[in-house]
Design a protein around this motif. Structure first.
Motif: not given
Length: 109
Positions: A4-7, A95-103, A105-109
């Motif tokens: 929950k915190i990670l999301n 910015i690179q971290m954000i891109k990784i996190f975005s990917i 997040k998309r893959n975990t939802t």
């Protein structure tokens, strides 16, 4: 860290990324806060090229180079080349971290 915190953290990072994109990567698009000339100055400045050499390369005066450097540092609140270098590195990593996190997040939802 709980899921929950990670999301929540990932969501905040993704929101923040859209704001920070405009002041980070030194691109030639309209999103950068640096003019094309300032970007050229930054690239030379990061390589420790002296002002007179930058001026000659760009066909401008030494005082114009100095003026551009002053504007660059004022825009992002740094005091010198080292701080500018660290700022650019940090934000590009971010910015690179954000891109990784975005990917992620998309893959975990």
């Amino acid at each position: 860290m709980s899921k929950k915190i990670l999301n929540h953290v990932l969501e905040r990072l993704i929101e923040t990324n859209s704001i920070l994109k405009n002041i980070t990567y030194l691109s030639n698009d309209n999103a950068s806060i640096f003019s094309y000339q300032e970007q050229k100055i930054i690239k030379n400045w990061m390589n420790a090229v002296p002002n007179h050499v930058i001026a000659r390369k760009l066909g401008i005066s030494n005082s114009t180079v100095y003026s551009h450097k002053r504007h660059i540092t004022e825009k992002i609140f740094v005091n010198n080349r080292i701080e500018l270098f660290l700022f650019i590195i940090f934000l590009n990593i971010y910015i690179q971290m954000i891109k990784i996190f975005s990917i992620y997040k998309r893959n975990t939802t």
